[in-house]
Design an enzyme around this catalytic site. Structure first.
Site, PDB file in Angstrom:
ATOM      1  CE  LYS A   1      -4.043   2.282   0.235  1.00 17.26           C
ATOM      2  NZ  LYS A   1      -3.659   2.869  -0.659  1.00 17.26           N
TER       3      LYS A   1
ATOM      4  CE  LYS B   1       5.639   7.454  -0.757  1.00 18.32           C
ATOM      5  NZ  LYS B   1       4.340   7.944   0.240  1.00 18.32           N
TER       6      LYS B   1
ATOM      7  CG  ASN C   1      -5.200  17.051   0.469  1.00 14.24           C
ATOM      8  OD1 ASN C   1      -6.062  17.688   0.591  1.00 14.24           O
ATOM      9  ND2 ASN C   1      -4.730  15.808   0.948  1.00 14.24           N
TER      10      ASN C   1
END
Ligand code: GLU
Length: 439
Positions: A82, A118, A233
């Site tokens: 992930k 990643k 963000n």
């Protein structure tokens, strides 16, 4: 045209110590303390797999540009790989390896049933049209599809990638496999498989653990002051929650939309994140002329670090606080919340520790993003979506209990929060490898 074939492999001579060797050294310290055997150490020091791709993209003018990409899959003993996909003009393979390893520890420290990965594509999305970005996303998925999937490796947004990029990637994946697969990727738009709360999750989680740390130091969030590096963000949502918790944000540093240099935007009476975000584009770049017109002092990019504040929040890129600039950090600073991945070098961490500054390590501080990604997968797989309040409450509870466990471990073993977090994470991953019979 081959202009995008740039920096994926930086030569050893470029830097004495790479982020990978720093993350490995941090791992070695934990492994030593945990008494891990040499096989487990070897396994966990390096990625299990790496995929390199060249993605040809038809540009709007009819020419073709080939973009280099890498996906590093560090460890999947606790669940599917992930981690985010970043677009950056100076993405570097070794940095991606370090960031993949950090994802393994990050998922483990908040106890998610996920591994770590990643990826990066060497490009500057700010110079690509929307259609070119879409073709790049789809081209990357076509190259990588066999090595990705809800039960294999699940990408997400990272530096300069957005919900829109994730949706194009999902659409390409579903087209290839001719089936809906919402759990293939996270960070999708709300209403199209995304989780309510995903865009604010990382910044929100940063402030959840920051408030915990301030309380433990006997500091009130009300009246605490902060300076933030970055206004993408993560930074925008961290700033918003910090100010809502009645803290005062003194300065924000980000790129200028015109000359792309970094500047610090300062307002001693307090920055209103909502006001500043009106001058900010979707990559977090701020229009400095408009900011000056609205009463912000415009200072050099590095000034964010020198502010007389209680809290610093590096929320941009790696290696921003170094042994060279750490002495410029004001004596008032009590806490550094690492909203970015690996913003502090290990030498700088040591200096800060000696000064009694509490560093909330990245793998805890910014884990709200991947925690929400996990909730997004859970919701996608059951095709039932929770409310934003439910999601944020669950993130808060995961983050605060992870922070409490890290704090307790660090106190018990008389080590830094970073070492405490690594001890918990590495122990969990090593246990999974052992139980599976890998080592
Ligand atoms: N890119 C984010 C991180 O570094 C989120 C990763 C994810 O949600 O998988 O934590």
């Amino acid at each position: 045209m081959n202009g995008a074939l740039t920096t994926l492999d930086r030569r050893d001579t470029d830097r004495v110590r790479t982020p990978l060797s720093e993350v490995q050294a941090q791992f070695d310290r934990a492994a030593q303390r945990l008494g891990l055997d040499s096989g487990t150490r070897q396994l966990l020091r390096s990625p299990l797999r790496e995929h390199r791709v060249a993605v040809p993209v038809r540009m709007d003018d009819g020419s073709t540009t080939v973009f280099n990409g890498i996906r590093v899959q560090h460890n999947d003993a606790r669940g599917p790989f992930k981690g985010g996909m970043r677009f950056h003009p100076s993405a570097d393979a070794d940095d991606v390896r370090a960031l993949a390893m950090l994802m393994t520890w990050k998922c483990a420290v908040v106890d998610l049933p996920l591994g770590g990965a990643k990826g990066a594509i060497v490009c500057d999305p700010r110079s690509l049209s929307v259609a070119e970005q879409e073709r790049l996303c789809r081209g990357w998925v076509r190259q990588m599809a066999q090595n990705l999937g809800p039960a294999i490796d699940v990408p997400a947004p990272d530096v300069m990638t957005s919900a829109q990029h994730m949706l194009w990637m999902l659409d390409e994946f579903e087209t290839i496999f001719r089936a809906k697969a919402p759990a293939f990727i996270t960070g999708k738009p709300v209403g199209l498989g995304g989780s309510p709360g995903r865009s604010e999750a990382t910044g929100y989680g940063v402030v959840a653990v920051l408030l915990e740390a301030l309380t433990r130091l006997g500091l009130e969030p009300k009246g605490a002051t902060a300076s933030i590096q970055g206004f993408g963000n993560v930074a925008q949502h961290a700033a918003t929650r910090f100010v809502r918790s009645r803290g005062t944000l003194i300065a924000v540093s980000s790129w200028d939309a015109g000359d792309r240099q970094a500047y610090t935007f300062r307002k001693a009476s307090g920055v209103d994140p909502g006001d500043l975000s009106q001058l900010t584009d979707r990559f977090g770049t701020i229009n400095r002329l408009e900011a000056a017109a609205r009463g912000y002092e415009v200072l050099p990019g590095s000034a964010w670090l020198e502010q007389e504040v209680d809290v610093l929040v590096p929320a941009a890129l790696e290696n921003q606080i170094t042994a060279a600039n750490a002495p410029r950090i004001h004596g008032r600073v009590r806490v550094i919340a690492e909203a970015a991945n690996k913003p502090t070098t290990s030498d700088a961490s040591l200096l800060l520790e000696e000064r009694g500054v509490v560093v909330i390590p990245d793998i805890v501080a910014n884990a709200g993003g991947v925690t929400c990604s996990y909730f997004e997968q859970v919701q996608g797989q059951s095709n039932y979506y929770w409310t934003r309040e439910d999601v944020l409450r669950k993130i808060d509870s995961r983050m605060t209990s992870a922070f409490a466990a890290v704090h307790e471990r660090a106190e018990r073993e008389q080590v830094s929060l970073r070492d405490g977090a690594y001890l918990i994470a590495v122990e969990r991953v090593a246990h999974a490898c052992r139980e599976r019979g890998w080592v």
